[in-house]
Design a protein around this motif. Structure first.
Motif: not given
Length: 771
Positions: A556-567
């Motif tokens: 739930l915390e990493i939902l919507g997180w793209n590690p390559l788009e938003r480091p």
């Protein structure tokens, strides 16, 4: 002539007429008195000896009578057991007075029977029994017999007393008639009434003239009261079977009386002797009772006085025995004390164990209830979370498809400028209409190519205007192929914002702090489990169980997180810090790194369980742009950060490497697919835009080659990255460069040869690398 003496013998029962016994002659009896008496005495003695012998050999007397009568069929002989008193009576039968004392010479060796003694004994022996009183009634003599043969046998027994004659039939008849007359007259001196009372002494009832007497009128005779003593209950047996039963019953009663008579004690025998002496049937020869003679106690023999040495030795031995016994008892007491101490200690331990078991049971019961509530919570919240994750992946994939489609169209436009348009792309436009009825333009139409070229030029101008310094460093084909148009970029931004808003709505209805913050719920309960019951916690892999339950809050915390788009570094997440502290429960100095607990590094477990699968899915869905050097640098940073917690040989880390390889392989395959029809046509034409178009195609491919080499340098030659690099150079870049070798192709190939490692340079480019 005298009749022969009758011997007592049993004869078989015969139903014969009663025989008349003749009366013995008194003269003959007196003449042969001595001989007859001797024979009778001998016969009586022999019979008594036989009876005594039979009574000894038999365990129990049988119930059969033998009084000179005939033996019943199937019965046994009743045998009289005679005692000493009976023998004395038998020797003194027929004598009414005491026997005279005989002077029998006593000899030490035994009596001497000479003629004088025998004659004296014969003269003193009586020849007849004493006469019995006529009015005496003996109950033992008044017994029934089974038949008249018994009476004849009894009557045949000789009597030594006097002349015994059987009355004739006429005398008996005369006596009966006389009796009847006396009964009828009820008077006379010779009449004796059998009734003890007269009829006039009692009430005659209401009807004295009647011979029928009512039962309640029978008073005064007391037949029922004294029935046992008056023989009122006796019945006369008439039949043969009934007579046998009566005789059998009488024999049993007599047998019981005989047995009772045998069980006599000394007092009874003494009383019988005294009665015989008083009756004059026996001489007064009772021996006086011997008085006890005083015997003094024997004087014990003289014992010597014990010596000092023997006494000391005895005392020493007793002392040693007492010492040994005392030592044994002391040892036993010590052992018993030790056992008691051990038992008390075990009892204390058992009580502690029981208390711990009860505490454990209650704690685990509460823990189970809480886990069930967590399971119910996760069953309710996981479906919306998975739906939002799928929505995020679909947004990333849609964005990547838009960029890839535009890139393929731009490559096809550039290839058509210097290779010519293939026949498959020269088809006339079809009359395709959209849902509003408008004509759908062809993808490769000249108007579409012109629009794409103008859009790319406008993006390039906008990019240079926003960042002048980077615009001077970047080359053609580097900066505009990974960006969306402003309208599409705005739509993507709005969709991502809505996705994050929906993620917050999942926990909007949760009020309990232990469900909002897993550190306050899961961390508290599992930490208490590890502290109180460490062995059970370790054996049940409690840490991995907690990681499985904590995964929901991580995702739930990493939902919507793209590690390559938003480091973003991993340690900036809340779950990372919570699991890091939980894995290191010991509190050490700030300078020292705290030691791991029994669970190990749970951060590593969470990365392999929740983070890596999520990153792999994002990369394969288009989150990684293989043409973007920025994405590759961010991917390398994320990989290095994951390698801190996860080993490179880990299976989940291998999945990450494989996902990156899949992205590069897909990109090279798309280039080959796009380039194949143009290389097959290879009809160059003169066009001023052909040279910059070739440079743009080679620049885009070189950018892909550079990113691939950079990733290969970090990940190593896994899954065939070297072969993939050689394939990109030989099948895609060389054909394009050779078509314009003099106008920029040679320069680009020399640059490629210098960038490739020595082992990956193809033979055709070896000369360019050496120069």
């Amino acid at each position: 002539m005298a009749e022969p003496t009758v011997v007592f013998k049993r004869t078989k029962s015969k139903h014969a007429q009663r025989a008349r016994v003749s009366t013995p002659d008194p003269d003959a009896a007196s003449a042969n008195g001595g001989k007859a008496e001797e024979e009778v005495e001998e016969s009586v003695t022999s019979i008594a000896a036989k009876l005594k012998k039979r009574s000894k050999t038999r365990a129990k007397p049988k119930t059969a009578l033998s009084f000179g009568g005939e033996e019943e069929e199937g019965g046994e002989t009743f045998k009289v057991k005679k005692g000493a008193i009976s023998k004395d009576l038998m020797l003194s039968k027929g004598v009414g007075t005491a026997l005279p004392e005989l002077e029998i010479p006593r000899h030490p060796t035994g009596p001497t029977y000479d003629a004088a003694y025998l004659s004296q004994l014969k003269a003193s022996t009586p020849t007849a029994r004493p006469a019995l009183p006529t009015d005496a009634y003996d109950a033992d003599v008044s017994m029934d017999v089974d038949s008249f043969a018994h009476l004849s046998a009894l009557s045949a027994i000789p009597d030594d007393t006097a002349e015994t004659a059987i009355p004739s039939a006429s005398s008996i008849l005369a006596a009966k008639q006389k009796r009847e007359r006396l009964r009828a007259n009820k008077g006379g001196d010779d009449y004796i009434s059998l009734s003890l009372s007269k009829r006039d002494d009692f009430s005659q009832g209401p009807h004295p003239e009647s011979r029928l007497v009512r039962e309640e009128d029978e008073l005064g005779d007391a037949d029922d009261e004294f029935a046992e003593y008056t023989s009122a209950k006796e019945r006369i047996a008439l039949g043969k079977k009934s007579r046998k039963k009566e005789a059998q019953k009488r024999r049993e009663e007599m047998n019981e009386m005989i047995v009772d008579a045998e069980d006599e004690d000394e007092e009874t025998k003494e009383w019988e002797q005294e009665q015989l002496r008083r009756g004059g049937l026996r001489a007064q020869a009772i021996e006086p009772v011997a008085k006890p003679v005083y015997k003094p106690a024997p004087i014990p023999p003289v014992t010597p006085i014990p010596t000092m040495g023997a006494a000391i030795a005895r005392l020493t031995q007793s002392m040693s025995e007492l010492t040994t016994s005392h030592a044994q008892h002391s040892t036993s007491l010590t052992k018993l004390g030790e056992e008691q101490r051990i038992l008390e200690q075990r009892e204390k331990e058992m009580r502690e164990m029981i208390a711990k078991a009860e505490e454990k049971r209650s704690w685990f019961s509460a823990f189970r209830d809480w886990i069930e509530s967590v399971a119910t919570f996760l069953d309710e919240k996981f479906p919306p979370l998975e739906k939002l994750e799928n929505d995020h992946i679909s947004l990333i994939k849609e964005r990547a498809d838009m960029i890839a489609q535009r890139r393929r169209a731009e490559d096809a436009d550039d290839l058509a400028l210097f290779f010519g348009t293939p026949p498959s792309l020269q088809r006339p436009p079809t009359d395709e209409l959209d849902e509003l009825g408008r004509a759908v333009p062809s993808v490769n139409s000249p108007a579409a190519r012109a629009n794409r070229a103008s859009a790319r030029a406008s993006r390039r101008v906008l990019r240079r205007a926003t960042n002048q310094q980077r615009a001077q460093e970047e080359q053609e084909g580097y900066s505009t192929d990974a960006s969306l148009p402003p309208a599409d970029a705005e739509d993507y931004r709005i969709a991502m914002g809505q996705l994050l808003a929906d993620a917050k709505e999942i926990m909007a209805d949760v009020k309990a702090e232990e469900f909002k913050d897993p550190n306050a719920g899961l961390g508290k309960w599992f930490g208490e489990w590890r502290t109180k019951f460490g062995d059970i916690y370790t054996g049940a892999w409690g840490g991995l169980g907690m990681v499985g339950a904590w995964e929901f809050w991580v995702r739930l915390e990493i939902l919507g997180w793209n590690p390559l788009e938003r480091p973003r570094s991993l340690d900036s997440f809340h779950w990372y810090g919570s699991l890091y502290k939980y894995s290191r429960p010991s509190e050490d100095d700030e300078d020292d790194e705290p030691e791991l607990g029994p669970d190990g590094d749970l951060v590593s477990a969470m990365i392999t369980t929740a983070l890596i699968p999520r990153v792999c899915r994002i990369i394969e869905s288009g989150g990684l742009d293989p043409y973007s050097a920025k994405d590759i640098r961010r991917l390398i940073d994320l990989s290095e950060e994951i390698e801190v917690s996860v080993d490179k040989q880990n299976q989940k880390f291998e999945l990450l490497l494989k996902s990156v390889y899949t992205v590069f392989n897909t990109a090279i395959t798309e280039i080959e697919t796009t380039l194949a029809p143009f290389i097959e046509l290879n009809q160059p034409r003169f066009d001023p835009q052909a040279i910059p178009a070739r440079r743009r195609v080679l620049a885009r491919q070189y950018k892909l080659l550079r990113d691939l080499l950079q990733w290969r340098k970090h990940a190593g030659d896994r899954y065939g990255l070297g072969n993939l690099t050689t394939r990109l150079v030989t099948s895609s870049m060389l054909p394009v460069a050779e078509s314009g070798w003099e106008v920029g192709g040679e320069e680009m190939m020399r640059k490629v040869a210098q960038a490739l490692p020595a082992e990956l340079v193809p033979p055709s480019l070896q000369s360019l690398r050496a120069a």
